[in-house]
Design a protein around this motif. Sequence first.
Motif, short mmCIF file in Angstrom:
data_model
loop_
_atom_site.label_atom_id
_atom_site.label_comp_id
_atom_site.label_asym_id
_atom_site.label_seq_id
_atom_site.Cartn_x
_atom_site.Cartn_y
_atom_site.Cartn_z
N ILE A 1 0.84 -1.20 0.00
CA ILE A 1 0.00 0.00 0.00
C ILE A 1 0.87 1.25 0.00
O ILE A 1 0.60 2.21 -0.73
N GLN A 2 1.93 1.24 0.82
CA GLN A 2 2.82 2.41 0.86
C GLN A 2 3.55 2.59 -0.47
O GLN A 2 3.72 3.72 -0.95
N ARG A 3 3.96 1.48 -1.07
CA ARG A 3 4.62 1.58 -2.37
C ARG A 3 3.66 2.12 -3.43
O ARG A 3 4.04 2.96 -4.26
N ALA A 4 2.43 1.63 -3.41
CA ALA A 4 1.44 2.12 -4.38
C ALA A 4 1.24 3.62 -4.24
O ALA A 4 1.14 4.35 -5.23
N SER A 5 1.19 4.09 -2.98
CA SER A 5 1.04 5.53 -2.75
C SER A 5 2.23 6.30 -3.32
O SER A 5 2.06 7.37 -3.92
N LEU A 6 3.43 5.74 -3.14
CA LEU A 6 4.62 6.40 -3.67
C LEU A 6 4.62 6.41 -5.20
O LEU A 6 5.00 7.41 -5.83
N TYR A 7 4.19 5.31 -5.82
CA TYR A 7 4.11 5.28 -7.28
C TYR A 7 3.12 6.33 -7.78
O TYR A 7 3.32 6.96 -8.83
N SER A 8 2.05 6.53 -7.04
CA SER A 8 1.08 7.57 -7.42
C SER A 8 1.75 8.94 -7.40
O SER A 8 1.52 9.79 -8.28
N LYS A 9 2.59 9.15 -6.38
CA LYS A 9 3.25 10.46 -6.26
C LYS A 9 4.31 10.66 -7.34
O LYS A 9 4.63 11.81 -7.68
N THR A 10 4.85 9.56 -7.89
CA THR A 10 5.79 9.68 -9.01
C THR A 10 5.05 9.63 -10.35
O THR A 10 5.68 9.57 -11.40
N MET A 11 3.72 9.58 -10.28
CA MET A 11 2.83 9.55 -11.45
C MET A 11 2.94 8.26 -12.25
O MET A 11 2.60 8.21 -13.43
N ASP A 12 3.42 7.21 -11.60
CA ASP A 12 3.40 5.89 -12.23
C ASP A 12 2.11 5.21 -11.78
O ASP A 12 2.11 4.29 -10.96
N TYR A 13 0.99 5.66 -12.35
CA TYR A 13 -0.32 5.23 -11.87
C TYR A 13 -0.62 3.77 -12.21
O TYR A 13 -1.38 3.11 -11.50
N GLY A 14 -0.01 3.28 -13.28
CA GLY A 14 -0.23 1.88 -13.64
C GLY A 14 0.32 0.94 -12.56
O GLY A 14 -0.35 -0.03 -12.17
N MET A 15 1.53 1.23 -12.07
CA MET A 15 2.11 0.41 -11.00
C MET A 15 1.28 0.53 -9.72
O MET A 15 1.06 -0.46 -9.02
N ALA A 16 0.83 1.74 -9.43
CA ALA A 16 0.01 1.95 -8.23
C ALA A 16 -1.26 1.12 -8.31
O ALA A 16 -1.65 0.43 -7.36
N LYS A 17 -1.91 1.18 -9.48
CA LYS A 17 -3.15 0.42 -9.67
C LYS A 17 -2.92 -1.07 -9.48
O LYS A 17 -3.69 -1.75 -8.77
N ASP A 18 -1.87 -1.61 -10.07
CA ASP A 18 -1.60 -3.05 -9.98
C ASP A 18 -1.36 -3.48 -8.53
O ASP A 18 -1.84 -4.54 -8.09
N LEU A 19 -0.63 -2.66 -7.78
CA LEU A 19 -0.35 -3.00 -6.39
C LEU A 19 -1.62 -2.97 -5.54
O LEU A 19 -1.87 -3.88 -4.74
N TYR A 20 -2.42 -1.92 -5.71
CA TYR A 20 -3.67 -1.83 -4.95
C TYR A 20 -4.60 -3.01 -5.27
O TYR A 20 -5.21 -3.60 -4.37
N LEU A 21 -4.71 -3.35 -6.55
CA LEU A 21 -5.57 -4.46 -6.93
C LEU A 21 -5.08 -5.79 -6.34
O LEU A 21 -5.88 -6.62 -5.91
#
Length: 761
Positions: free
Chosen positions: A193-213
């Motif tokens: 969850i923390q990594r997904a949040s960090l990917y969102s902040k780096t605008m790598d939304y695809g990685m964030a989405k995959d981690l959250y899912l």
Amino acid sequence: MMKMFTTAKKSLINVFCLITVLLVTCSPEAAGTNLTGLRFSNSSSQIIKELSNRQKLNPAESFLLAETYYNEGDYKKALFNYAGAAFINREPGDLKLYAQPIHSYLGRSFFRSDYFDAASFRIASIFYKYKEYDYVVKFCDYVSKDDPALFFEAVKQAMAAYSQLEEYSQALEYSEKIDTVVYNNDFHKIIQIQRASLYSKTMDYGMAKDLYLSVIKDNSFSWHAHTSAMQLSSLFTSNQITLTDEDRAIIVPPLVDSKKIKEAEEVVATSSDSFEIDYSRMLIHLHRKQTSKAREIRQKYQKQKPLYARMLLGEADFLWSGNRAGAVQLYRQLIELNQESEREFARVCRYLYQRKRSQAFDYLRRYRLKYPDTKNSQQFEWYQARLQILDGNLNAALPLLKSIVSDKTHQYYGNGACWLYHYYRVNDTKMALSYFKQAVTYSPDSWYVWILADQLKNNYNVQKLNDQFATAIAEKDYESAHFAHFMLYLLQKDGVLKDQRLATLKSAFLYPHTDLDDYLTTPHESIFVGLLSTYFDAGFSDGISSLLHYMDETEENRKLKYLMLSRLGEIYSHSHYAFLGTIRLLREFEIGEDITLLDDSLVKRLFPRPYSEIVAAVSKKYPSVLPHQIYSVMKSESAFRHDAVSFVGASGLMQVMPATGRGIANSLKLKEYDLRDPRVSILFGFYYMNWLSGLYNGEFDQMLGGYNAGPGNMNKWRKRFDVTDKIPFAEQVPFDETRFYMFKTQKYFIQYNTVYGVTNE
């Protein structure tokens, strides 16, 4: 140099682990730590008063004082004492309490104490509050991997600090430290969850989405899933990600489960009309209390049996938390469609049984035919018998009771055998006593068995039982040997003699728990042993809890966890942990509280007498209430946890309700009190039990019913049912919770008297 020191430290810890397990009776005070009575149940003011007045503190004492200041929000004094706890035979002196000098101090090549890592982490936490984020990472770097749970917390802290500095790539890189050290699935989901949040902040939304899912897919009803679903919803509504219908169907259930209905509606608003989306919309309508719309969607699939059944199940599961009658109606439809799982059938059976519905017996029977090999099947066999007993038809219950006792491993063997004793006791005494003997032998932890044995004990003679035991051992007669052993313990109340007979049973190969015995007598070399011992020594509750949670992941670590809780809880006078560890260890080996078959040291962890000085003092004011009655209630109510608070607000060792507490305080003319204070809880418990004793002429079973369900309910039951025989009376109590409470607490009282002898002191 530092690498050599770390290796030497680990070797020393491993040696200490082995010694700790083998020599569990060693007192921590022998090592110079003087924290008796301060570690776990004293107030902050008492700890500070005692420790701040000592001229010199060892690391454990310094750490406890630091923790106390930290929890009180006095961070400067906490910093000083954490620094004092970090090294052996080193004091911080006039150390300036700023980030750079403390960091330099911790970096010196002194001999680090066992609290160095924990102190470094706490210091990092304090400087995080002071927004010294660069130094937070530096302090977290001092935390070694020896304790994976503490290391996990340090990595989280460093990631949060990097995030505050907007150095997201560094935070992600730092998070990779977890992957080779921490194997607990729950911890990994938090990091994801923390990594997904960090990917969102780096605008790598695809990685964030995959981690959250991936977090949601692991368990859609966990708090991790709720958090991940909310984050995905936010990314979706802000047009940062796109969602397929499959994605939406994954996200909606945790949103609905966490009552984020508006967000769930936004997720499905623009999607197609596939089954998965229809299912999600049905859940949303149900939470909006739009029942007709939900059922309209369901009816679309009426001709597609599996899909229709899934819709029924979704609605039933939704209703289960607030409208069980409605849920059961739908579960029953699933059963008639032959589309239910074992879980749904079991829910229907329990619901009907608890409400004494006329259909209960038939559903219990049908369940057992369909799912004969489940644990529920044994329970439901007893439920069937009990329904007939409550109807006053013991004859009809007879085949079921005999079926129960035909299987010596049946979890309700004691119930069945004791009721067979009641059936035969008038017309066939020999048969009745035969069933009693079997009950004692094969279900020695049963509530029914202990209460019945206590009623019948005066019919037995110690000398004859000793002779029977000797003969049974010679003839390898398991049943007679165990029966004589049980009754001798109940009559003699002597743990030493009991342990001597246990040794005889073992040497004659008549002991049933050899797996547990082997485990207890085998040295267990593990880093966790040393860590838990260290944390117990300083009363580091957060460290203990975090490490215990980490150890849940494997069966081997769980067993070790419970073994150490049992032993360390006793050594460090933490009765709750000693009891909890012992009872959970027994469950790992599928053993009940068979106190006749356990070593006396284990028995006394199951039946401790904490706060004995307080209990003894208060008992003099209320002589009609026995100390062992108070300990029995304490065990049932809180499992000896002084700060326990129930979901309805009952507090403390004796779980006194706030309203009851106010009434007692008024009677005792106390203006200020804390129900979580052991002194207060024990005093109030004695007062209330004394009042109940007067109300019910000292009949302990009725006092217990009044304590649990209130005197109003107990008064009604006394009028409706015959109170002269304790087992049939308790059996008829209509509240499951109260009935169980009456049975188990009576058993505990008999067992306390057996373990320690009957005493008024």
